[in-house]
Design an enzyme around this catalytic site. Structure first.
Site, PDB file in Angstrom:
ATOM      1  N   PHE A 157      -2.960   0.949   5.304  1.00  0.00           N
ATOM      2  CA  PHE A 157      -3.488   0.582   6.466  1.00  0.00           C
ATOM      3  C   PHE A 157      -2.418   0.826   7.354  1.00  0.00           C
ATOM      4  CE2 PHE A 157      -5.876  -3.668   4.219  1.00  0.00           C
ATOM      5  CZ  PHE A 157      -6.678  -2.487   3.691  1.00  0.00           C
TER       6      PHE A 157
ATOM      7  N   ALA B 122       0.689  -1.059   0.241  1.00  0.00           N
ATOM      8  CA  ALA B 122       0.145  -0.047   0.282  1.00  0.00           C
ATOM      9  C   ALA B 122       1.199   1.424   0.097  1.00  0.00           C
ATOM     10  CB  ALA B 122      -1.170  -0.122   1.141  1.00  0.00           C
TER      11      ALA B 122
ATOM     12  N   CYS C  55     -20.541 -11.635 -10.392  1.00  0.00           N
ATOM     13  CA  CYS C  55     -21.941 -12.145  -9.927  1.00  0.00           C
ATOM     14  C   CYS C  55     -21.777 -13.205  -8.527  1.00  0.00           C
ATOM     15  CB  CYS C  55     -23.084 -12.023 -11.184  1.00  0.00           C
ATOM     16  SG  CYS C  55     -24.192 -13.008  -9.775  1.00  0.00           S
TER      17      CYS C  55
ATOM     18  N   ASN D 128      11.696   2.092   2.749  1.00  0.00           N
ATOM     19  CA  ASN D 128       9.757   1.715   3.208  1.00  0.00           C
ATOM     20  C   ASN D 128       9.879   2.734   3.959  1.00  0.00           C
ATOM     21  OD1 ASN D 128       7.561  -0.096   3.171  1.00  0.00           O
ATOM     22  ND2 ASN D 128       7.651   0.478   5.764  1.00  0.00           N
TER      23      ASN D 128
ATOM     24  N   HIS E 244      -3.292  -9.902  -3.887  1.00  0.00           N
ATOM     25  CA  HIS E 244      -5.064  -9.675  -3.531  1.00  0.00           C
ATOM     26  C   HIS E 244      -5.976  -8.987  -4.437  1.00  0.00           C
ATOM     27  CE1 HIS E 244      -2.473  -9.130   0.821  1.00  0.00           C
ATOM     28  NE2 HIS E 244      -2.450 -10.283   0.446  1.00  0.00           N
TER      29      HIS E 244
ATOM     30  N   THR F 158       0.245   5.268  -1.753  1.00  0.00           N
ATOM     31  CA  THR F 158      -0.264   6.578  -0.238  1.00  0.00           C
ATOM     32  C   THR F 158       0.216   7.701  -1.173  1.00  0.00           C
ATOM     33  OG1 THR F 158       2.419   6.731   0.447  1.00  0.00           O
ATOM     34  CG2 THR F 158       0.088   5.699   2.126  1.00  0.00           C
TER      35      THR F 158
HETATM   36  P1  CNA Z   1       0.735  -1.629   5.271  1.00  0.00           P
HETATM   37  O1  CNA Z   1       0.606  -2.334   6.129  1.00  0.00           O
HETATM   38  O2  CNA Z   1      -0.421   0.074   5.332  1.00  0.00           O
HETATM   39  O3  CNA Z   1       2.372  -0.960   5.327  1.00  0.00           O
HETATM   40  C1  CNA Z   1       2.281   0.197   4.382  1.00  0.00           C
HETATM   41  C2  CNA Z   1       4.037   0.791   4.267  1.00  0.00           C
HETATM   42  O4  CNA Z   1       4.083   1.521   3.657  1.00  0.00           O
HETATM   43  C3  CNA Z   1       4.073   0.779   5.914  1.00  0.00           C
HETATM   44  O5  CNA Z   1       5.290  -0.033   6.799  1.00  0.00           O
HETATM   45  C4  CNA Z   1       4.781   2.131   6.008  1.00  0.00           C
HETATM   46  O6  CNA Z   1       5.456   2.815   6.632  1.00  0.00           O
HETATM   47  C5  CNA Z   1       4.570   2.392   3.992  1.00  0.00           C
HETATM   48  N1  CNA Z   1       4.833   3.258   3.115  1.00  0.00           N
HETATM   49  C6  CNA Z   1       3.537   3.964   3.224  1.00  0.00           C
HETATM   50  N2  CNA Z   1       3.739   5.222   2.534  1.00  0.00           N
HETATM   51  C7  CNA Z   1       5.150   4.570   1.563  1.00  0.00           C
HETATM   52  C8  CNA Z   1       5.820   6.071   0.917  1.00  0.00           C
HETATM   53  N3  CNA Z   1       5.140   6.948   0.166  1.00  0.00           N
HETATM   54  N4  CNA Z   1       7.324   5.338   0.470  1.00  0.00           N
HETATM   55  C9  CNA Z   1       7.303   4.284   1.170  1.00  0.00           C
HETATM   56  N5  CNA Z   1       6.996   3.268   2.537  1.00  0.00           N
HETATM   57  C10 CNA Z   1       5.657   3.700   2.214  1.00  0.00           C
HETATM   58  O7  CNA Z   1      -0.085  -2.063   3.908  1.00  0.00           O
HETATM   59  P2  CNA Z   1       0.527  -3.520   3.131  1.00  0.00           P
HETATM   60  O8  CNA Z   1       0.175  -2.818   1.169  1.00  0.00           O
HETATM   61  O9  CNA Z   1       1.507  -3.915   3.730  1.00  0.00           O
HETATM   62  O10 CNA Z   1      -0.863  -4.207   3.401  1.00  0.00           O
HETATM   63  C11 CNA Z   1      -1.149  -5.089   2.926  1.00  0.00           C
HETATM   64  C12 CNA Z   1      -2.285  -4.797   2.395  1.00  0.00           C
HETATM   65  C13 CNA Z   1      -2.740  -3.392   2.396  1.00  0.00           C
HETATM   66  C14 CNA Z   1      -3.464  -5.650   1.416  1.00  0.00           C
HETATM   67  O11 CNA Z   1      -4.012  -6.508   1.479  1.00  0.00           O
HETATM   68  C15 CNA Z   1      -3.678  -4.467   0.439  1.00  0.00           C
HETATM   69  O12 CNA Z   1      -4.874  -4.854  -0.420  1.00  0.00           O
HETATM   70  C16 CNA Z   1      -4.448  -3.147   1.146  1.00  0.00           C
HETATM   71  N6  CNA Z   1      -4.069  -1.896   0.832  1.00  0.00           N
HETATM   72  C17 CNA Z   1      -3.967  -1.509  -0.182  1.00  0.00           C
HETATM   73  C18 CNA Z   1      -4.440  -0.821  -0.710  1.00  0.00           C
HETATM   74  C19 CNA Z   1      -3.755   0.575  -2.263  1.00  0.00           C
HETATM   75  O13 CNA Z   1      -4.674  -0.446  -2.725  1.00  0.00           O
HETATM   76  N7  CNA Z   1      -3.942   1.010  -2.673  1.00  0.00           N
HETATM   77  C20 CNA Z   1      -4.266   0.762   0.065  1.00  0.00           C
HETATM   78  C21 CNA Z   1      -4.984   0.323   1.503  1.00  0.00           C
HETATM   79  C22 CNA Z   1      -4.729  -1.282   1.815  1.00  0.00           C
END
Ligand code: CNA
Length: 238
Positions: free
Chosen positions: A35, A24, A129, A213, A121, A28
């Protein structure tokens, strides 16, 4: 920081077998909240925690409430790819990158031009449907109200892997294969706490494991190069 970026630039210059694994945090900078960051969805208040709402049990039991949250928070249809998405697409076009493996469901890698995108995911862009499997576009889901129904009367479900559901085996197998064969593996924008996706990195056999990250992750100590910062800003320097 500049030394680390220079090191990564060198590794990318030398390889034609780069694989990216992200989450995710990659989106951002496109305005889609993740999340677990402080401004992420886990820190906002709803009647239920997001992992409850985004579970299979909740979808089946409280479909209307699921869709209220989903339309409000998970469908960000005006979001555009950022510098990280664009750089990955550029590396693929230049024959350097073999695959983007993503936990994201937003489709921004494809919008940026990436072709080999393994969506662990699923995607908000595919909806079916549950009864007759007729496909529906994300716009049809976004524009409707309440529980979306098919012309046959069945309930439409997004092709998104909810908590308690298993990952698509074919996508998982292709992801494992890409990681096993990768020369350089860049992991970015993921907290690496959602399983089984997070366990994929254990299949990497090379010596160029890169973590990009904003915050520390459980895999920092295993990486050959760790760059803490915003992935779009970092990738735009590569
Ligand atoms: P997470 O657990 O929310 O972790 C996100 C990570 O990214 C954290 O460690 C942050 O510090 C880091 N982060 C945030 N912004 C930045 C940036 N600009 N540059 C570098 N690092 C950054 O999300 P994960 O993906 O690890 O968790 C998995 C879940 C979140 C999955 O099931 C996704 O489907 C789900 N998700 C997806 C979306 C999307 O599709 N955009 C949005 C929200 C959640």
């Amino acid at each position: 920081m500049q030394d680390k970026i220079a090191q990564l630039r060198d590794w990318i210059a030398q390889t034609d077998n780069l694989v990216f694994f992200g989450g995710a945090g990659v989106s951002t900078e496109s305005g889609i909240p993740d999340f677990r960051s402080v401004d992420g969805l886990y820190h906002q208040t709803y009647a239920y925690p997001p992992e409850t709402i985004l579970s299979h049990t909740f979808f089946m039991a409280q479909t209307e409430e699921f869709y209220r949250f989903y339309r409000d928070k998970m469908l960000c249809l005006s979001a555009k790819p950022n510098a990280a998405h664009r750089k990955l697409a550029e590396w693929e076009a230049r024959g350097k990158l073999r695959a983007v493996i993503t936990q994201n469901i937003d489709g921004l890698h494809q919008m940026a031009g990436s072709r080999e995108v393994l969506e662990l995911h699923g995607s908000v862009h595919r909806n079916y449907c549950m009864r007759c499997h007729k496909p529906y576009s994300v716009e049809e889901i976004a524009q409707g109200q309440g529980v979306p129904h098919c012309t046959c009367g069945g309930i439409i479900k997004p092709d998104v892997v909810l908590y308690e559901e298993s990952l698509d085996q074919h996508t998982l197998d292709r992801s494992l294969q890409a990681i096993q064969n990768a020369d350089v593996l860049i992991i970015g924008g993921t907290s690496l706490v959602v399983y089984p996706a997070a366990s994929l990195i254990h299949y990497y056999r090379g010596h160029k494991l890169v973590l990009v990250n904003k915050t520390e992750t459980p895999a920092d100590s295993k990486a050959d190069l760790v760059i803490h910062g915003a992935i779009g800003e970092i990738f735009s320097q590569l």
